[in-house]
Every structure is written in structure tokens, then in C-alpha cells.
Design a protein around this motif. Structure first.
Motif, mmCIF file in Angstrom:
data_model
loop_
_atom_site.group_PDB
_atom_site.id
_atom_site.type_symbol
_atom_site.label_atom_id
_atom_site.label_comp_id
_atom_site.label_asym_id
_atom_site.label_seq_id
_atom_site.Cartn_x
_atom_site.Cartn_y
_atom_site.Cartn_z
ATOM 1 N N SER A 42 14.885 36.512 43.873
ATOM 2 C CA SER A 42 14.360 37.992 43.833
ATOM 3 C C SER A 42 12.706 38.059 43.474
ATOM 4 C CB SER A 42 15.361 38.703 42.827
ATOM 5 O OG SER A 42 14.619 40.011 42.773
ATOM 6 N N SER A 43 12.479 37.421 42.276
ATOM 7 C CA SER A 43 11.044 37.504 41.964
ATOM 8 C C SER A 43 9.943 37.088 43.053
ATOM 9 C CB SER A 43 10.741 36.610 40.657
ATOM 10 O OG SER A 43 11.660 37.309 39.773
ATOM 11 N N LEU A 44 10.563 35.690 43.696
ATOM 12 C CA LEU A 44 9.727 35.221 44.601
ATOM 13 C C LEU A 44 9.502 35.989 45.956
ATOM 14 C CD1 LEU A 44 10.590 31.444 44.719
ATOM 15 C CD2 LEU A 44 8.571 32.522 44.157
ATOM 16 N N ALA A 47 7.236 38.980 44.827
ATOM 17 C CA ALA A 47 5.807 38.532 45.103
ATOM 18 C C ALA A 47 5.272 38.204 46.340
ATOM 19 C CB ALA A 47 5.634 37.222 44.292
ATOM 20 N N GLY A 48 6.238 37.935 47.206
ATOM 21 C CA GLY A 48 5.651 37.775 48.737
ATOM 22 C C GLY A 48 5.507 39.076 49.314
ATOM 23 N N GLU A 49 6.389 40.036 49.039
ATOM 24 C CA GLU A 49 5.884 41.377 49.612
ATOM 25 C C GLU A 49 4.834 42.005 49.091
ATOM 26 O OE1 GLU A 49 7.750 43.152 51.969
ATOM 27 O OE2 GLU A 49 9.246 41.236 52.209
ATOM 28 N N VAL A 51 2.088 40.319 48.087
ATOM 29 C CA VAL A 51 1.066 39.871 48.806
ATOM 30 C C VAL A 51 0.841 40.124 50.317
ATOM 31 C CG1 VAL A 51 0.393 37.572 49.985
ATOM 32 C CG2 VAL A 51 1.244 37.613 47.568
ATOM 33 N N LYS A 52 2.008 40.490 51.011
ATOM 34 C CA LYS A 52 1.890 41.146 52.304
ATOM 35 C C LYS A 52 1.048 42.262 52.350
ATOM 36 C CE LYS A 52 6.317 39.010 54.138
ATOM 37 N NZ LYS A 52 7.643 39.588 54.523
ATOM 38 N N ASP A 53 1.713 43.311 51.280
ATOM 39 C CA ASP A 53 1.030 44.568 51.038
ATOM 40 C C ASP A 53 -0.583 44.602 50.963
ATOM 41 O OD1 ASP A 53 3.448 45.809 51.463
ATOM 42 O OD2 ASP A 53 4.099 46.058 49.329
ATOM 43 N N ALA A 54 -0.960 43.705 50.115
ATOM 44 C CA ALA A 54 -2.289 43.513 49.723
ATOM 45 C C ALA A 54 -3.049 43.124 50.882
ATOM 46 C CB ALA A 54 -2.383 42.273 48.565
ATOM 47 N N PHE A 55 -2.757 42.420 51.761
ATOM 48 C CA PHE A 55 -3.344 42.268 52.988
ATOM 49 C C PHE A 55 -3.038 43.282 54.143
ATOM 50 C CE2 PHE A 55 -3.092 37.740 51.683
ATOM 51 C CZ PHE A 55 -4.247 37.250 51.769
#
Length: 57
Positions: A42-44, A47-49, A51-55
Motif C-alpha cells: 500500500s505504501s509503495l 508513493a508511486g501515485e 510520483v505520477k502526480d508530481a510529473f
């Protein structure tokens, strides 16, 4: 991160905590470890989401 992703990640985290608690209470290390693994997944995903939002910004 969409609201459905946030809800899904939170559900996975809560379910993992529940499994961990049940495993600890019953002395079942397998279930306890499975709960910890669910929480880590869940944490991973969270975190992946992020990163996607940041880009996207």
C-alpha cells in the motif's frame, strides 16, 4: 492521484494492519507477516501515485 486510488490504498493499509493484528494475537507469524507485506504494498502504491502526480504538475 485519484480519489479511488487513495481509497484503495487506504483499504489495503487498514486490511494489512488488521491481518498483522490478528496474526500477532493468535501467534500466527505467517498472517502477521502477510499483513506487514500488505501495508508495504500500500505504501509503495501510494508513493508511486505521488510520483505520477508530481510529473503531471
Amino acid at each position: 492521484m485519484g480519489i479511488s486510488d487513495k481509497i484503495s490504498n487506504k483499504v489495503d493499509d487498514v486490511a494489512g494492519k488488521a491481518k498483522e493484528g490478528v496474526g500477532a494475537a493468535t501467534g500466527d507469524k505467517s498472517t502477521e507477516n502477510e499483513g506487514k507485506l500488505d501495508q508495504a504494498k500500500s505504501s509503495l502504491k501510494d508513493a508511486g501515485e505521488k510520483v505520477k502526480d508530481a510529473f503531471k504538475s
